[in-house]
Design a protein around this motif. Structure first.
Motif, PDB file in Angstrom:
ATOM      1  N   ALA A 193       0.830  -1.207   0.000  1.00 55.03           N
ATOM      2  CA  ALA A 193       0.000   0.000   0.000  1.00 55.03           C
ATOM      3  C   ALA A 193       0.861   1.253   0.000  1.00 55.03           C
ATOM      4  O   ALA A 193       0.593   2.212  -0.742  1.00 55.03           O
ATOM      5  N   GLU A 194       1.901   1.266   0.811  1.00 56.56           N
ATOM      6  CA  GLU A 194       2.776   2.437   0.879  1.00 56.56           C
ATOM      7  C   GLU A 194       3.506   2.650  -0.447  1.00 56.56           C
ATOM      8  O   GLU A 194       3.698   3.790  -0.876  1.00 56.56           O
ATOM      9  N   ALA A 195       3.899   1.551  -1.098  1.00 60.41           N
ATOM     10  CA  ALA A 195       4.603   1.675  -2.382  1.00 60.41           C
ATOM     11  C   ALA A 195       3.675   2.225  -3.453  1.00 60.41           C
ATOM     12  O   ALA A 195       4.082   3.056  -4.280  1.00 60.41           O
ATOM     13  N   TYR A 196       2.416   1.775  -3.467  1.00 54.43           N
ATOM     14  CA  TYR A 196       1.456   2.276  -4.455  1.00 54.43           C
ATOM     15  C   TYR A 196       1.233   3.768  -4.250  1.00 54.43           C
ATOM     16  O   TYR A 196       1.203   4.546  -5.224  1.00 54.43           O
ATOM     17  N   PHE A 197       1.089   4.197  -3.005  1.00 54.78           N
ATOM     18  CA  PHE A 197       0.938   5.626  -2.716  1.00 54.78           C
ATOM     19  C   PHE A 197       2.187   6.393  -3.158  1.00 54.78           C
ATOM     20  O   PHE A 197       2.087   7.485  -3.734  1.00 54.78           O
ATOM     21  N   TYR A 198       3.350   5.816  -2.922  1.00 58.26           N
ATOM     22  CA  TYR A 198       4.609   6.458  -3.305  1.00 58.26           C
ATOM     23  C   TYR A 198       4.681   6.662  -4.821  1.00 58.26           C
ATOM     24  O   TYR A 198       5.117   7.717  -5.295  1.00 58.26           O
ATOM     25  N   ALA A 199       4.241   5.666  -5.574  1.00 58.81           N
ATOM     26  CA  ALA A 199       4.287   5.778  -7.035  1.00 58.81           C
ATOM     27  C   ALA A 199       3.466   6.976  -7.509  1.00 58.81           C
ATOM     28  O   ALA A 199       3.871   7.687  -8.437  1.00 58.81           O
ATOM     29  N   TRP A 200       2.334   7.217  -6.876  1.00 55.21           N
ATOM     30  CA  TRP A 200       1.516   8.364  -7.272  1.00 55.21           C
ATOM     31  C   TRP A 200       2.108   9.683  -6.791  1.00 55.21           C
ATOM     32  O   TRP A 200       1.815  10.736  -7.369  1.00 55.21           O
ATOM     33  N   ARG A 201       2.945   9.645  -5.765  1.00 52.62           N
ATOM     34  CA  ARG A 201       3.721  10.845  -5.410  1.00 52.62           C
ATOM     35  C   ARG A 201       4.662  11.206  -6.554  1.00 52.62           C
ATOM     36  O   ARG A 201       4.812  12.379  -6.921  1.00 52.62           O
ATOM     37  N   VAL A 202       5.294  10.189  -7.134  1.00 51.00           N
ATOM     38  CA  VAL A 202       6.190  10.413  -8.271  1.00 51.00           C
ATOM     39  C   VAL A 202       5.389  10.958  -9.453  1.00 51.00           C
ATOM     40  O   VAL A 202       5.824  11.897 -10.136  1.00 51.00           O
ATOM     41  N   VAL A 203       4.210  10.387  -9.694  1.00 53.05           N
ATOM     42  CA  VAL A 203       3.353  10.884 -10.765  1.00 53.05           C
ATOM     43  C   VAL A 203       3.026  12.356 -10.544  1.00 53.05           C
ATOM     44  O   VAL A 203       3.104  13.180 -11.463  1.00 53.05           O
ATOM     45  N   GLY A 204       2.668  12.701  -9.299  1.00 47.44           N
ATOM     46  CA  GLY A 204       2.346  14.083  -8.989  1.00 47.44           C
ATOM     47  C   GLY A 204       3.490  15.025  -9.315  1.00 47.44           C
ATOM     48  O   GLY A 204       3.287  16.113  -9.878  1.00 47.44           O
ATOM     49  N   ALA A 205       4.698  14.610  -8.966  1.00 45.67           N
ATOM     50  CA  ALA A 205       5.865  15.440  -9.268  1.00 45.67           C
ATOM     51  C   ALA A 205       6.026  15.630 -10.769  1.00 45.67           C
ATOM     52  O   ALA A 205       6.346  16.726 -11.241  1.00 45.67           O
ATOM     53  N   MET A 206       5.782  14.563 -11.542  1.00 48.16           N
ATOM     54  CA  MET A 206       5.890  14.656 -12.997  1.00 48.16           C
ATOM     55  C   MET A 206       4.804  15.552 -13.590  1.00 48.16           C
ATOM     56  O   MET A 206       4.979  16.116 -14.673  1.00 48.16           O
ATOM     57  N   LEU A 207       3.689  15.703 -12.880  1.00 45.52           N
ATOM     58  CA  LEU A 207       2.576  16.516 -13.377  1.00 45.52           C
ATOM     59  C   LEU A 207       2.586  17.935 -12.816  1.00 45.52           C
ATOM     60  O   LEU A 207       1.629  18.675 -13.009  1.00 45.52           O
ATOM     61  N   GLY A 208       3.655  18.302 -12.123  1.00 41.12           N
ATOM     62  CA  GLY A 208       3.788  19.676 -11.674  1.00 41.12           C
ATOM     63  C   GLY A 208       3.289  19.959 -10.278  1.00 41.12           C
ATOM     64  O   GLY A 208       3.098  21.130  -9.911  1.00 41.12           O
TER      65      GLY A 208
END
Length: 389
Positions: free
Chosen positions: A212-227
């Motif tokens: 669960a923590e890794a899945y949330f982390y991946a979307w943190r990376v996505v957020g950074a890529m989206l500004g």
């Protein structure tokens, strides 16, 4: 980090400086049409950029072509394996929880109805599904991947919407803040990460804390890529809960656009499901995952399946227990989930690659088995209804 009404109001004033400046220059120079034509040839990371690309776009693509320096690649691999193990459940959560939850935020529903025709909801669902699949592919951030170009284009799309709404005076900035502001971008990140995990938990899907923590982390990376501004984004699930609870209580409510978008979503999936006998399951599942209050705001119909669908978590729990104790069953169920996800995506895309483009104007009517052990089962962080306002 503690989120308050004051800190959230500050986030409502901020957009995405890099993408906004790029889009403003493109419109000023009349180069949007040419950019959209050329961007269709920018589909994989690391490929040579096409000749004739506007300089400002070339500079933007160069600056956004690599992931953040802080990415933990071991954590990203855990996220990928978590997705493989739960892909059909994640697709279900995205379709029947995350998307309706977007529609229950009136100003977000209004934005979506301005940028995506209500007659073609499959386009947005296909783009969301395709984007997630790109993210969870091996080598998603390496040369040859499709994720980075998709993220670059989505970021420009968001900036274009901000540009149109503010330039044309079709957005009440004084009361609503900047369109697709930092608060809404972080809120979107929570809808596609934390709410997905909440929905999996509600469906009785067995998840490890690490997964669960890794899945949330991946979307943190996505957020950074989206500004998304990384100085203000939640860094863990506890702070994510605090942000998300405050965000939703600040903004959620009924709207005409939310009702229309939800109706189109239900119609879309009733067409995907073969026959008509199981059609009411779509509405019942949405109601189960988002709750009666939100479902009523969205005019989700009550059906005879509303009670029956509550048995789904029990059935899924049995299948999950079998998967936990049988490597072969785990492999078979993962394979079925993979094929089901591909079928759903191919039904939405009609077998085509979805292309993201900068709209030159808005609508006129705007108003493998998992390597992550399942020990230490994940449970959602507690609600933060007492959060400081």
């Amino acid at each position: 980090m503690t989120y308050t009404e004051a800190s959230m109001n500050t986030l409502r004033q901020a957009g995405d400086e890099l993408a906004d400046a790029t889009v403003a220059t493109l419109f000023e120079r009349g180069e949007v049409g040419k950019l959209n034509t050329l961007l269709r040839h920018v589909s994989v990371a690391g490929a040579p950029l096409p000749d004739g690309l506007p300089d400002v776009a070339r500079e933007y693509l160069a600056r956004t072509s690599v992931p953040p320096a802080w990415v933990d690649w071991d954590e990203m691999e855990k996220a990928r394996l978590f997705f493989i193990d739960n892909n059909v459940h994640i697709s279900t959560a995205l379709s029947f929880a995350s998307m309706p939850a977007c529609y229950v935020i009136p100003h977000v529903a209004r934005l979506l109805s301005a940028t995506h025709s209500l007659k073609y909801p499959s386009k947005r669902m296909a783009e969301t599904g395709q984007f997630t699949v790109y993210l969870m592919q091996p080598g998603a951030f390496e040369a040859g991947s499709r994720f980075i170009p998709a993220a670059q284009k989505v970021r420009l799309l968001h900036a274009s919407v901000r540009h149109h709404l503010k330039r044309e005076g079709r957005w009440d900035t004084a009361s609503l803040g900047t369109p697709i502001c930092q608060e809404d971008m972080i809120g979107g990140q929570m809808l596609f990460s934390l709410l997905v995990l909440d929905s999996l938990h509600r469906l009785n899907i067995h998840m490890s804390v690490d997964g669960a923590e890794a899945y949330f982390y991946a979307w943190r990376v996505v957020g950074a890529m989206l500004g998304v501004d990384q100085d203000h984004v939640p860094k863990d699930l506890e702070s994510a809960r605090q942000f998300f609870d405050l965000y939703m209580t600040r903004h959620m409510g009924p709207s005409e656009e939310g009702v229309q978008l939800t109706r189109q979503l239900i119609d879309l999936y009733e067409e995907v499901v073969p026959g008509t006998f199981f059609d009411p399951v779509v509405a019942a599942l949405i109601r189960y995952l988002v709750g009666d209050t939100c479902a009523d705001w969205l005019d989700v119909p009550r059906t005879s399946w509303d009670t029956a669908v509550k048995a789904v978590p029990g059935l899924l729990g049995v299948l999950e227990s079998i998967e936990d104790h049988s490597p072969f069953a785990a492999w078979a169920l993962d394979r079925v989930g993979h094929l089901t996800t591909l079928f759903e995506l191919s039904s939405l895309t009609r077998g085509r690659v979805m292309h993201y483009a900068i709209p030159e104007q808005l609508k006129k009517d705007f108003g493998v088995s998992s390597a992550v052990p399942r020990t230490r089962r994940w449970t959602p962080p507690a609600p933060t209804l007492g959060t400081e306002r």
